[in-house]
Design an enzyme around this catalytic site. Structure first.
Site, PDB file in Angstrom:
ATOM      1  N   ASP A 173       0.142   8.403   2.311  1.00  0.00           N
ATOM      2  CA  ASP A 173       1.586   8.275   2.082  1.00  0.00           C
ATOM      3  C   ASP A 173       2.309   9.555   2.492  1.00  0.00           C
ATOM      4  O   ASP A 173       3.401   9.515   3.060  1.00  0.00           O
ATOM      5  CB  ASP A 173       1.880   7.958   0.603  1.00  0.00           C
ATOM      6  CG  ASP A 173       1.248   6.642   0.166  1.00  0.00           C
ATOM      7  OD1 ASP A 173       1.192   5.713   0.983  1.00  0.00           O
ATOM      8  OD2 ASP A 173       0.799   6.552  -1.000  1.00  0.00           O
ATOM      9  N   HIS A 200       0.305   4.212  -5.339  1.00  0.00           N
ATOM     10  CA  HIS A 200      -0.094   3.988  -3.943  1.00  0.00           C
ATOM     11  C   HIS A 200       0.015   2.503  -3.576  1.00  0.00           C
ATOM     12  O   HIS A 200      -0.917   1.891  -3.085  1.00  0.00           O
ATOM     13  CB  HIS A 200      -1.529   4.498  -3.738  1.00  0.00           C
ATOM     14  CG  HIS A 200      -2.015   4.403  -2.309  1.00  0.00           C
ATOM     15  ND1 HIS A 200      -1.382   5.042  -1.270  1.00  0.00           N
ATOM     16  CD2 HIS A 200      -3.056   3.732  -1.755  1.00  0.00           C
ATOM     17  CE1 HIS A 200      -2.028   4.767  -0.133  1.00  0.00           C
ATOM     18  NE2 HIS A 200      -3.038   3.975  -0.409  1.00  0.00           N
TER      19      HIS A 200
END
Length: 338
Positions: A173, A200
């Site tokens: 990310d 996530h």
């Protein structure tokens, strides 16, 4: 990011590596024959930080290990096949990386992977708790928002839990945020750093663009659009691969980046910071990703959320219910295990 990858290939591959304890990390990859496991193992084999690489899977590991073992770098490589060989793969490991499990297909959420991947992560975590209880555990297998609570509860069951040593690898990310912001602003992505906090999956992925270094100013419409793109970047790859898998190469890069940071910190390097989904008191849920100062024993200090914008505050508030539900799902899974 990867100093080793930035140098000319000859310099990296042929440099004579020091064999001090500093560069003697013993790393295991569980799920090493998979589409993340293979490129991840290649990046680890290429690193001077790694002296021993042990590869585990339920198929093909002898071949993957034989192939990697021909590369002219110092790390020794050995493949282990099937549950009866798993203990030997883990003995003496400093770091264990777990990319094992099934990937997403178009139309699937990360949570759709739960039933298959939950039992895989529970089984592998139990083996780690028994055979390398002191190792750093880095879980890539999705859904990370549930697999980290699973690994934690399994370690607790075995009486060897240490909250400073179990990490959910959310680094992709951060890598994506850095790349997308750099593209938008015409910057060098290697010099951009955007902390990404929360979890996530989807809206639990919270890029703190207000904390980006160097500072970037984006109008609200651009900010909303790029935040959405960071949150759904995994789905972008799943769609582009049209049924042939999910993000594997970028995930392998991000996994290796996290392992190298962790090993650097274990070797005594100071000021190493990475975001990771861990047991936390920084938000209203039991696990949360924030920037962490890493050290010789894992997490040295949780650096917390820091100063954020009202847009980011709102995203956190919206993410908490989903995070709590995913965490509870992981904890209940271990509670109900036979």
């Amino acid at each position: 990011m990867f100093s080793a990858l930035a140098r000319p290939a000859g310099a990296v591959l042929r440099r004579s590596f020091s064999t001090s304890a500093q560069n003697n990390a013993k790393v295991a990859v569980l799920g090493a024959s998979g589409e993340i496991g293979q490129p991840l193992a290649l990046l680890l084999k290429n690193s001077p930080l790694v002296s021993r690489l042990t590869l585990y899977d339920i198929a093909h590991t002898p071949g993957v290990a034989a192939d990697l073992s021909h590369i002219e770098t110092r790390a020794t490589v050995k493949g282990y096949l099937g549950p009866e060989q798993l203990p030997d793969c883990l003995k003496g490991c400093d770091v264990v990386v777990i990319p094992a499990g099934v990937p997403r297909k178009p139309g699937m959420t990360r949570d759709d992977l739960f039933n298959t991947n939950a039992s895989i992560v529970a089984t592998l975590s139990a083996a780690c708790a028994q055979h390398c209880p002191e190792a750093m555990i880095c879980v890539i297998s999705n859904p990370v928002n549930s697999t980290i609570p699973i690994a934690t509860e399994v370690f607790k069951k075995h009486g060897v839990y240490n909250s400073n040593k179990i990490f959910g690898v959310t680094t992709l990310d951060i890598v994506r945020a850095n790349t997308f912001i750099a593209e938008l602003k015409g910057l060098d992505p290697a010099r951009v750093n955007v902390p990404v906090i929360g979890g996530h999956a989807g809206k639990t992925i919270i890029p703190l663009i207000s904390q980006c270094a160097p500072k970037v100013d984006l109008p609200q419409d651009q900010l909303t659009a790029i935040t959405g793109r960071i949150q759904e970047a995994g789905t972008e790859v799943v769609k582009a691969k049209a049924g042939a898998g999910s993000a594997t190469l970028s995930m392998a890069y991000a996994g290796a980046r996290f392992v190298f940071s962790l090993v650097d910190a274990m070797n005594g390097k100071e000021g190493v910071v990475e975001c990771s989904f861990v047991k936390s008191q920084e938000a209203e849920c039991a696990y949360f990703s924030t920037p962490l100062m890493l050290g010789k024993k894992g997490i040295e200090k949780n650096l917390g959320i820091g100063k954020i914008s009202s847009f980011e505050e709102k995203m956190i508030a919206e993410a908490i219910p989903e995070l709590k539900a995913s965490i509870k799902k992981g904890e209940e899974f271990v509670k109900n295990m036979k």
